[in-house]
Design a protein around this motif. Sequence first.
Motif, PDB file in Angstrom:
ATOM      1  N   LEU A   9       0.838  -1.204   0.000  1.00 32.53           N
ATOM      2  CA  LEU A   9       0.000   0.000   0.000  1.00 32.53           C
ATOM      3  C   LEU A   9       0.872   1.254   0.000  1.00 32.53           C
ATOM      4  CD1 LEU A   9      -2.847   1.209   0.167  1.00 32.53           C
ATOM      5  CD2 LEU A   9      -2.659   1.081   2.646  1.00 32.53           C
ATOM      6  N   VAL A  10       1.951   1.254   0.787  1.00 33.92           N
ATOM      7  CA  VAL A  10       2.892   2.380   0.783  1.00 33.92           C
ATOM      8  C   VAL A  10       3.497   2.533  -0.604  1.00 33.92           C
ATOM      9  CG1 VAL A  10       5.126   3.148   1.694  1.00 33.92           C
ATOM     10  CG2 VAL A  10       3.391   2.252   3.252  1.00 33.92           C
ATOM     11  N   ASP A  11       3.846   1.425  -1.225  1.00 34.11           N
ATOM     12  CA  ASP A  11       4.404   1.464  -2.577  1.00 34.11           C
ATOM     13  C   ASP A  11       3.409   2.084  -3.555  1.00 34.11           C
ATOM     14  OD1 ASP A  11       6.172   0.899  -4.704  1.00 34.11           O
ATOM     15  OD2 ASP A  11       5.141  -0.996  -5.104  1.00 34.11           O
ATOM     16  N   PHE A  12       2.151   1.695  -3.442  1.00 34.50           N
ATOM     17  CA  PHE A  12       1.110   2.244  -4.315  1.00 34.50           C
ATOM     18  C   PHE A  12       0.930   3.747  -4.082  1.00 34.50           C
ATOM     19  CE2 PHE A  12      -3.390   3.214  -5.134  1.00 34.50           C
ATOM     20  CZ  PHE A  12      -3.436   2.913  -6.488  1.00 34.50           C
ATOM     21  N   LEU A  13       0.937   4.172  -2.820  1.00 36.64           N
ATOM     22  CA  LEU A  13       0.798   5.597  -2.518  1.00 36.64           C
ATOM     23  C   LEU A  13       1.997   6.385  -3.027  1.00 36.64           C
ATOM     24  CD1 LEU A  13      -0.712   5.444   1.076  1.00 36.64           C
ATOM     25  CD2 LEU A  13      -1.870   6.070  -1.040  1.00 36.64           C
ATOM     26  N   LEU A  14       3.190   5.812  -2.913  1.00 34.18           N
ATOM     27  CA  LEU A  14       4.372   6.484  -3.459  1.00 34.18           C
ATOM     28  C   LEU A  14       4.303   6.605  -4.977  1.00 34.18           C
ATOM     29  CD1 LEU A  14       7.228   4.965  -1.268  1.00 34.18           C
ATOM     30  CD2 LEU A  14       6.447   7.336  -1.306  1.00 34.18           C
TER      31      LEU A  14
ATOM     32  N   CYS B 113       1.803   9.643  -5.286  1.00 39.40           N
ATOM     33  CA  CYS B 113       2.161  10.905  -4.630  1.00 39.40           C
ATOM     34  C   CYS B 113       3.582  11.361  -4.930  1.00 39.40           C
ATOM     35  CB  CYS B 113       1.993  10.779  -3.114  1.00 39.40           C
ATOM     36  SG  CYS B 113       0.300  10.441  -2.636  1.00 39.40           S
ATOM     37  N   GLY B 114       4.473  10.467  -5.162  1.00 45.32           N
ATOM     38  CA  GLY B 114       5.863  10.855  -5.411  1.00 45.32           C
ATOM     39  C   GLY B 114       6.510   9.974  -6.444  1.00 45.32           C
ATOM     40  N   PRO B 115       6.099  10.089  -7.695  1.00 46.28           N
ATOM     41  CA  PRO B 115       6.650   9.192  -8.719  1.00 46.28           C
ATOM     42  C   PRO B 115       8.153   9.360  -8.933  1.00 46.28           C
ATOM     43  CG  PRO B 115       5.265  10.878  -9.722  1.00 46.28           C
ATOM     44  CD  PRO B 115       5.148  11.036  -8.240  1.00 46.28           C
ATOM     45  N   ASP B 116       8.731  10.466  -8.502  1.00 48.69           N
ATOM     46  CA  ASP B 116      10.162  10.671  -8.684  1.00 48.69           C
ATOM     47  C   ASP B 116      10.990  10.141  -7.510  1.00 48.69           C
ATOM     48  OD1 ASP B 116       9.061  12.544  -7.016  1.00 48.69           O
ATOM     49  OD2 ASP B 116      10.427  14.162  -7.614  1.00 48.69           O
ATOM     50  N   ARG B 117      10.376   9.588  -6.502  1.00 48.84           N
ATOM     51  CA  ARG B 117      11.082   9.010  -5.342  1.00 48.84           C
ATOM     52  C   ARG B 117      11.337   7.514  -5.581  1.00 48.84           C
ATOM     53  NH1 ARG B 117      10.281  11.895   0.085  1.00 48.84           N
ATOM     54  NH2 ARG B 117       9.967  13.989  -0.667  1.00 48.84           N
ATOM     55  N   THR B 118      12.172   7.254  -6.518  1.00 51.55           N
ATOM     56  CA  THR B 118      12.397   5.868  -6.938  1.00 51.55           C
ATOM     57  C   THR B 118      13.104   5.037  -5.879  1.00 51.55           C
ATOM     58  OG1 THR B 118      14.415   6.568  -8.053  1.00 51.55           O
ATOM     59  CG2 THR B 118      12.418   6.437  -9.380  1.00 51.55           C
ATOM     60  N   LEU B 119      14.040   5.621  -5.157  1.00 50.72           N
ATOM     61  CA  LEU B 119      14.767   4.867  -4.144  1.00 50.72           C
ATOM     62  C   LEU B 119      13.838   4.449  -2.996  1.00 50.72           C
ATOM     63  CD1 LEU B 119      17.555   3.790  -3.494  1.00 50.72           C
ATOM     64  CD2 LEU B 119      18.019   5.893  -2.229  1.00 50.72           C
ATOM     65  N   LEU B 120      12.991   5.354  -2.558  1.00 47.29           N
ATOM     66  CA  LEU B 120      12.032   5.040  -1.495  1.00 47.29           C
ATOM     67  C   LEU B 120      11.025   3.987  -1.964  1.00 47.29           C
ATOM     68  CD1 LEU B 120      11.247   5.755   1.388  1.00 47.29           C
ATOM     69  CD2 LEU B 120       9.800   7.567   0.485  1.00 47.29           C
TER      70      LEU B 120
ATOM     71  N   ASN C  39       9.103  -1.634  -1.995  1.00 47.81           N
ATOM     72  CA  ASN C  39       8.804  -2.814  -2.800  1.00 47.81           C
ATOM     73  C   ASN C  39       9.673  -4.001  -2.379  1.00 47.81           C
ATOM     74  OD1 ASN C  39       7.402  -4.121  -4.740  1.00 47.81           O
ATOM     75  ND2 ASN C  39       8.377  -3.118  -6.480  1.00 47.81           N
ATOM     76  N   LEU C  40      10.967  -3.770  -2.138  1.00 47.64           N
ATOM     77  CA  LEU C  40      11.865  -4.837  -1.714  1.00 47.64           C
ATOM     78  C   LEU C  40      11.496  -5.347  -0.319  1.00 47.64           C
ATOM     79  CD1 LEU C  40      14.395  -6.503  -2.356  1.00 47.64           C
ATOM     80  CD2 LEU C  40      15.729  -4.706  -1.229  1.00 47.64           C
ATOM     81  N   SER C  41      11.171  -4.447   0.594  1.00 48.89           N
ATOM     82  CA  SER C  41      10.761  -4.843   1.943  1.00 48.89           C
ATOM     83  C   SER C  41       9.492  -5.690   1.915  1.00 48.89           C
ATOM     84  CB  SER C  41      10.545  -3.615   2.817  1.00 48.89           C
ATOM     85  OG  SER C  41      11.721  -2.858   2.916  1.00 48.89           O
ATOM     86  N   SER C  42       8.561  -5.297   1.080  1.00 47.56           N
ATOM     87  CA  SER C  42       7.320  -6.058   0.943  1.00 47.56           C
ATOM     88  C   SER C  42       7.609  -7.470   0.420  1.00 47.56           C
ATOM     89  CB  SER C  42       6.371  -5.328  -0.001  1.00 47.56           C
ATOM     90  OG  SER C  42       5.262  -6.127  -0.312  1.00 47.56           O
TER      91      SER C  42
END
Length: 136
Positions: A99-104, A107-114, A119-122
């Motif tokens: 869900l955090v990945d989807f919101l990112l 809301c912040g498509p340029d925050r690729t590292l976050l 995504n990796l943590s999930s």
Amino acid sequence: FGTVEGDPLPCVRAPLPTCIFADSCTSTCCPVGFDCLRDPVVGVACKLSADGCGNFDWCRDFFDLPRTCRPEECRRGERVAEILIFALFGVAVGSLLDLVDFLLYWCGPDRTLLKAGANLSSAIMKFLSLTSMAAV
């Protein structure tokens, strides 16, 4: 304890509350459909009267009539329950990270590292949950 309900009936069960600490079997120790027997391990126990009960010793150990959970069958059942709780928690955390990945993404498509970290943590949480269930 109490009345016996369900289909099929359990193969082995504890005696009724009036006979828990009894040393001998009486007709009032077990519900209808069960025979009272004296087992050297658990004392008074109730066994299904009908044929097809299977291995009485395994049933006795699995259902843990003395409520001590010393037999291996009982301990294995408790381990499975504990691992299931861990796996469900891992899937819940992994889904929350999705869900955090989807919101990112919105809301912040340029925050690729976050986004990659979420995504990796999930994926790691879900993988741990899957492998913990496969190990049982």
